[in-house]
Design an enzyme around this catalytic site. Sequence first.
Site, PDB file in Angstrom:
ATOM      1  N   ARG A 158       2.739  -6.840   9.331  1.00  0.00           N
ATOM      2  CA  ARG A 158       2.134  -5.711  10.053  1.00  0.00           C
ATOM      3  C   ARG A 158       2.656  -5.641  11.493  1.00  0.00           C
ATOM      4  O   ARG A 158       2.882  -4.551  12.025  1.00  0.00           O
ATOM      5  CB  ARG A 158       0.609  -5.848  10.027  1.00  0.00           C
TER       6      ARG A 158
ATOM      7  N   GLU B 225      -9.212 -10.463  -8.034  1.00  0.00           N
ATOM      8  CA  GLU B 225      -8.267  -9.362  -7.837  1.00  0.00           C
ATOM      9  C   GLU B 225      -7.094  -9.445  -8.820  1.00  0.00           C
ATOM     10  O   GLU B 225      -6.636  -8.424  -9.330  1.00  0.00           O
ATOM     11  CB  GLU B 225      -7.759  -9.360  -6.391  1.00  0.00           C
TER      12      GLU B 225
ATOM     13  N   LYS C 179       0.836  -1.207   0.000  1.00  0.00           N
ATOM     14  CA  LYS C 179       0.000   0.000   0.000  1.00  0.00           C
ATOM     15  C   LYS C 179       0.879   1.269   0.000  1.00  0.00           C
ATOM     16  O   LYS C 179       2.099   1.192   0.222  1.00  0.00           O
ATOM     17  CB  LYS C 179      -0.930  -0.050   1.213  1.00  0.00           C
TER      18      LYS C 179
ATOM     19  N   ASN D 156      -1.717  -0.087   7.304  1.00  0.00           N
ATOM     20  CA  ASN D 156      -1.248  -1.443   7.590  1.00  0.00           C
ATOM     21  C   ASN D 156      -0.414  -2.080   6.477  1.00  0.00           C
ATOM     22  O   ASN D 156      -0.312  -3.296   6.393  1.00  0.00           O
ATOM     23  CB  ASN D 156      -2.427  -2.315   8.008  1.00  0.00           C
TER      24      ASN D 156
ATOM     25  N   THR E 260      -5.477  -7.201  10.823  1.00  0.00           N
ATOM     26  CA  THR E 260      -5.760  -5.932  10.139  1.00  0.00           C
ATOM     27  C   THR E 260      -5.192  -4.720  10.871  1.00  0.00           C
ATOM     28  O   THR E 260      -4.608  -3.828  10.252  1.00  0.00           O
ATOM     29  CB  THR E 260      -7.293  -5.772   9.980  1.00  0.00           C
TER      30      THR E 260
ATOM     31  N   PHE F 156     -15.798   3.076   7.084  1.00  0.00           N
ATOM     32  CA  PHE F 156     -14.410   3.419   6.757  1.00  0.00           C
ATOM     33  C   PHE F 156     -14.126   3.400   5.252  1.00  0.00           C
ATOM     34  O   PHE F 156     -12.995   3.604   4.829  1.00  0.00           O
ATOM     35  CB  PHE F 156     -13.451   2.474   7.475  1.00  0.00           C
TER      36      PHE F 156
ATOM     37  N   ARG G 137      -1.647 -14.565   3.914  1.00  0.00           N
ATOM     38  CA  ARG G 137      -2.484 -13.922   4.952  1.00  0.00           C
ATOM     39  C   ARG G 137      -1.830 -14.081   6.334  1.00  0.00           C
ATOM     40  O   ARG G 137      -1.824 -13.140   7.130  1.00  0.00           O
ATOM     41  CB  ARG G 137      -3.888 -14.524   4.969  1.00  0.00           C
TER      42      ARG G 137
ATOM     43  N   TYR H   2     -12.427  -2.632  -3.711  1.00  0.00           N
ATOM     44  CA  TYR H   2     -12.992  -2.638  -2.362  1.00  0.00           C
ATOM     45  C   TYR H   2     -14.520  -2.613  -2.367  1.00  0.00           C
ATOM     46  O   TYR H   2     -15.129  -2.199  -1.370  1.00  0.00           O
ATOM     47  CB  TYR H   2     -12.420  -1.475  -1.557  1.00  0.00           C
TER      48      TYR H   2
ATOM     49  N   HIS I  65      -1.940  -5.397   1.401  1.00  0.00           N
ATOM     50  CA  HIS I  65      -3.185  -6.140   1.161  1.00  0.00           C
ATOM     51  C   HIS I  65      -2.829  -7.529   0.670  1.00  0.00           C
ATOM     52  O   HIS I  65      -1.870  -7.694  -0.080  1.00  0.00           O
ATOM     53  CB  HIS I  65      -4.020  -5.432   0.083  1.00  0.00           C
TER      54      HIS I  65
HETATM   55  P1  IDP Z   1      -7.589  -6.916   5.702  1.00  0.00           P
HETATM   56  O1  IDP Z   1      -6.777  -5.931   4.881  1.00  0.00           O
HETATM   57  O2  IDP Z   1      -6.803  -7.391   6.900  1.00  0.00           O
HETATM   58  O3  IDP Z   1      -8.164  -8.035   4.891  1.00  0.00           O
HETATM   59  P2  IDP Z   1     -10.316  -5.835   5.840  1.00  0.00           P
HETATM   60  O4  IDP Z   1     -11.200  -6.000   7.028  1.00  0.00           O
HETATM   61  O5  IDP Z   1     -10.638  -6.613   4.597  1.00  0.00           O
HETATM   62  O6  IDP Z   1      -8.815  -6.100   6.328  1.00  0.00           O
HETATM   63  O7  IDP Z   1     -10.303  -4.287   5.485  1.00  0.00           O
HETATM   64  C1  IDP Z   1      -9.681  -3.832   4.303  1.00  0.00           C
HETATM   65  C2  IDP Z   1      -8.868  -2.608   4.623  1.00  0.00           C
HETATM   66  O8  IDP Z   1      -9.743  -1.569   5.035  1.00  0.00           O
HETATM   67  C3  IDP Z   1      -7.885  -2.771   5.787  1.00  0.00           C
HETATM   68  O9  IDP Z   1      -6.662  -3.364   5.411  1.00  0.00           O
HETATM   69  C4  IDP Z   1      -7.713  -1.335   6.232  1.00  0.00           C
HETATM   70  O10 IDP Z   1      -6.793  -0.636   5.381  1.00  0.00           O
HETATM   71  C5  IDP Z   1      -9.117  -0.754   6.020  1.00  0.00           C
HETATM   72  N1  IDP Z   1      -9.929  -0.802   7.229  1.00  0.00           N
HETATM   73  C6  IDP Z   1     -10.500  -1.897   7.801  1.00  0.00           C
HETATM   74  N2  IDP Z   1     -11.191  -1.576   8.904  1.00  0.00           N
HETATM   75  C7  IDP Z   1     -11.053  -0.218   9.052  1.00  0.00           C
HETATM   76  C8  IDP Z   1     -11.537   0.728  10.020  1.00  0.00           C
HETATM   77  O11 IDP Z   1     -12.222   0.397  10.991  1.00  0.00           O
HETATM   78  N3  IDP Z   1     -11.183   2.043   9.816  1.00  0.00           N
HETATM   79  C9  IDP Z   1     -10.404   2.444   8.751  1.00  0.00           C
HETATM   80  N4  IDP Z   1      -9.937   1.582   7.833  1.00  0.00           N
HETATM   81  C10 IDP Z   1     -10.252   0.270   7.976  1.00  0.00           C
HETATM   82 MG    MG Z   2      -9.734  -8.054   3.423  1.00  0.00          MG
END
Ligand code: IDP
Ligand code: MG
Length: 153
Positions: A104, A128, A11, A114, A93, A59, A87, A51, A117
């Site tokens: 992370r 994807e 990212k 973080n 996350t 968010f 993963r 997304y 992805h």
């Molecule tokens: P992941 O990247 O670990 O799979 P997901 O829940 O799929 O996590 O969320 C996708 C991305 O959205 C996260 O990597 C993060 O950048 C963002 N994100 C997730 N939850 C939040 C939140 O509560 N606030 C702001 N950004 C969030």
């Molecule tokens: Mg995800």
Amino acid sequence: MATERTLIIVKPDGVQRGLVAEILGRFERRGLKLVGLKLVRIDRPLAERHYAVHAGKFFYDELVEYITSGPVVIGVLEGPKAIEVVRAMIGKTRPNEAASGTIRGDLAVEGLRNLIHGSDAPETAAEEISLYFSEAEVLDYSRSSEHWITGAP
Ligand code: IDP
Ligand code: MG
């Protein structure tokens, strides 16, 4: 064991912090094969497609802003159980909750910046990969020349 392909995105914060080699290096050292790679700036329509599953969440706007905020490195990794392995290497996350030893957990702590992805299931991985790479852009190492070192992982 089933060979899989998965999509990763370093990212904007990962690129900005100079962590591309560190992050890709971890996957290489683990033994995953890099079969696709590009440096791009994701535009808004592409981010919205990527997304789509998060559309409407509180968010979502912040997430689209974040992923479009600067250059990213997008890769396709191939290997046994690659989706699950990647993963696990990425970690939880929220960086402050991610275990040490994960990307992370070792390299981030701040909010939801973080770094990376990774696709979360075979269906999303296939979707994807096709979002960012044409078939010709994902390479087949078995077609390398006789100068390729055989037997390497
Ligand atoms: P992941 O990247 O670990 O799979 P997901 O829940 O799929 O996590 O969320 C996708 C991305 O959205 C996260 O990597 C993060 O950048 C963002 N994100 C997730 N939850 C939040 C939140 O509560 N606030 C702001 N950004 C969030
Ligand atoms: Mg995800």
